[in-house]
Scaffold this active site. Structure first.
Site, PDB file in Angstrom:
ATOM      1  N   GLY A   7      10.611  24.812  78.102  1.00  0.00           N
ATOM      2  CA  GLY A   7      10.247  23.389  78.081  1.00  0.00           C
ATOM      3  C   GLY A   7      11.125  22.651  79.076  1.00  0.00           C
ATOM      4  N   GLY A  10      10.872  18.673  81.011  1.00  0.00           N
ATOM      5  CA  GLY A  10      10.943  17.372  80.348  1.00  0.00           C
ATOM      6  C   GLY A  10      12.187  16.589  80.731  1.00  0.00           C
ATOM      7  CD  GLN A  11      14.978  11.472  78.437  1.00  0.00           C
ATOM      8  OE1 GLN A  11      14.601  11.731  77.292  1.00  0.00           O
ATOM      9  NE2 GLN A  11      15.701  10.405  78.708  1.00  0.00           N
ATOM     10  NE  ARG A  35       4.604  20.147  81.420  1.00  0.00           N
ATOM     11  CZ  ARG A  35       5.493  19.181  81.190  1.00  0.00           C
ATOM     12  NH1 ARG A  35       5.095  17.940  81.073  1.00  0.00           N
ATOM     13  NH2 ARG A  35       6.782  19.445  81.085  1.00  0.00           N
ATOM     14  CE1 TYR A 141      10.857  15.082  68.113  1.00  0.00           C
ATOM     15  CE2 TYR A 141      12.028  13.226  67.144  1.00  0.00           C
ATOM     16  CZ  TYR A 141      11.950  14.235  68.079  1.00  0.00           C
ATOM     17  OH  TYR A 141      12.978  14.400  68.982  1.00  0.00           O
ATOM     18  CE  LYS A 145      13.356  17.505  67.186  1.00  0.00           C
ATOM     19  NZ  LYS A 145      13.437  18.677  68.080  1.00  0.00           N
TER      20      LYS A 145
HETATM   21  C1  AKB Z   1      12.202   9.949  70.110  1.00  0.00           C
HETATM   22  O1  AKB Z   1      12.330   8.725  70.226  1.00  0.00           O
HETATM   23  O2  AKB Z   1      11.247  10.487  69.537  1.00  0.00           O
HETATM   24  C2  AKB Z   1      13.297  10.829  70.677  1.00  0.00           C
HETATM   25  C3  AKB Z   1      14.318  11.126  69.661  1.00  0.00           C
HETATM   26  C4  AKB Z   1      15.288  10.081  69.238  1.00  0.00           C
HETATM   27  O3  AKB Z   1      14.381  12.217  69.161  1.00  0.00           O
HETATM   28  N1  AKB Z   1      13.873  10.215  71.824  1.00  0.00           N
END
Ligand code: AKB
Length: 315
Positions: A7, A10-11, A35, A141, A145
């Site tokens: 990955g 990404g940033q 990609r 998300y 995590k």
């Molecule tokens: C998000 O905003 O989803 C991420 C994070 C804080 O994990 N930058």
């Protein structure tokens, strides 16, 4: 040390690659991304391969071919994107992690996977959020995590896999734009102010969140992985933070340096609810005590550096 970054486009990945090259040697770092156009770009600065981290056979071949000893698994759909497609977020975020842990186990690799402030939720104490506390996130998300932290600790205790991680706050950087996160406003504002002289913010003006400037985030990635394991009480995952502010404070500090800059608000209800459920500021004393975490950048120095770097891009 042969290191694979999955990955990588990404940033975090785009800046982690040159950082790792400096620390472990240019030829030892392999950048992998799904990609083709990104792999093409990465190949100009690093050894690079195309990889879908959900394809465990292809992933395994790369780990074996390049004799990988450490994996940075950066594959993730971020918080706001995850709410648009929760099933996809689960299958990508957890699928990439499970494959990475399995391959780390089979090939005796150490592995770093970022966790996030997104692992916390409404019931978490928001001030000086402790290392060990109630989590119960309200986003897919965040669910990934928390599950990822538990899964990584499981692979460590059950199979001895050297899995370590940090809970990253919003990462502010000027290499590659973040995408789909709730903390993205703290990066986007710099681009819009330099390009257009104004910025419209999706986060309410009084919402505090933790942030970290990219150079400190990169240090966390290598410092934790190189830390003496006997000193680690925790593993997955350490609170780390560099600064905490709300949009109003950030914009006032930018306005002092950019006369005439204008700031507006158009609050996004999804991002509002997510940001309200996250810590105002985390206590990162365990990281400081167990592996010497000591971030260098604060809000003022970060703003000066961001403005200089983005002005230099001549957008
Ligand atoms: C998000 O905003 O989803 C991420 C994070 C804080 O994990 N930058």
């Amino acid at each position: 040390m042969n290191v694979l970054v999955v990955g990588a486009g990404g940033q975090i990945g785009t800046e982690l690659i040159p950082h790792l090259q400096k620390v472990y040697g240019e030829d030892n770092i392999i950048a992998a991304d799904l990609r083709p156009e990104i792999v093409e770009k990465l190949s100009q600065v690093s050894r690079a391969v195309m990889l879908d981290a959900l394809d465990i056979r292809a992933y395994s071949q790369i780990v074996k071919e390049y004799k990988i000893e450490r994996i940075y698994n950066l594959v993730a759909l971020l918080s706001a994107t995850g709410e648009k497609n929760p099933q996809l977020a689960w299958s990508v975020n957890m699928g990439a992690l499970l494959n990475s842990l399995e391959l780390a186990k089979e090939n005796n690799c150490s592995i770093f996977t970022p966790s996030s402030i997104g692992a916390f939720g409404n019931d978490t104490p928001h001030k000086d959020t402790p290392q060990d506390t109630i989590m119960r996130p309200g986003t897919m998300y965040g669910v990934c995590k928390v599950a990822g932290e538990l899964l990584s600790d499981y692979y460590y205790t059950r199979f001895g896999v050297d899995a370590r991680s940090v809970r990253f706050p919003g990462i502010i950087s000027n290499g590659c734009l973040p995408g789909g996160g709730t903390t993205d406003y703290a990066v986007e504002v710099f681009y819009d102010i330099i390009k257009k002289g104004e910025y419209t913010c999706p986060i309410p003006e009084n919402t505090y969140m933790d942030m970290l400037y990219m150079p400190d985030a990169l240090e966390a990635c290598t410092q934790l992985m190189d830390a003496d394991p006997s000193a680690l009480v925790h593993r997955n995952s350490f609170n780390v933070t560099g600064m905490s502010f709300n949009p109003k404070q950030l914009f006032a500090a930018i306005a002092k340096r950019v006369p005439g800059a204008k700031f507006h608000y158009n609050v996004d209800p999804v991002k509002r609810d997510i940001s309200a459920s996250w810590p105002d500021n985390m206590d990162d004393s365990c990281a400081r005590e167990e592996w010497g975490w000591n971030p260098k950048w604060n809000m003022e120095s970060m703003i000066d550096d961001m403005l200089e770097a983005i002005r230099a891009k001549n957008l």
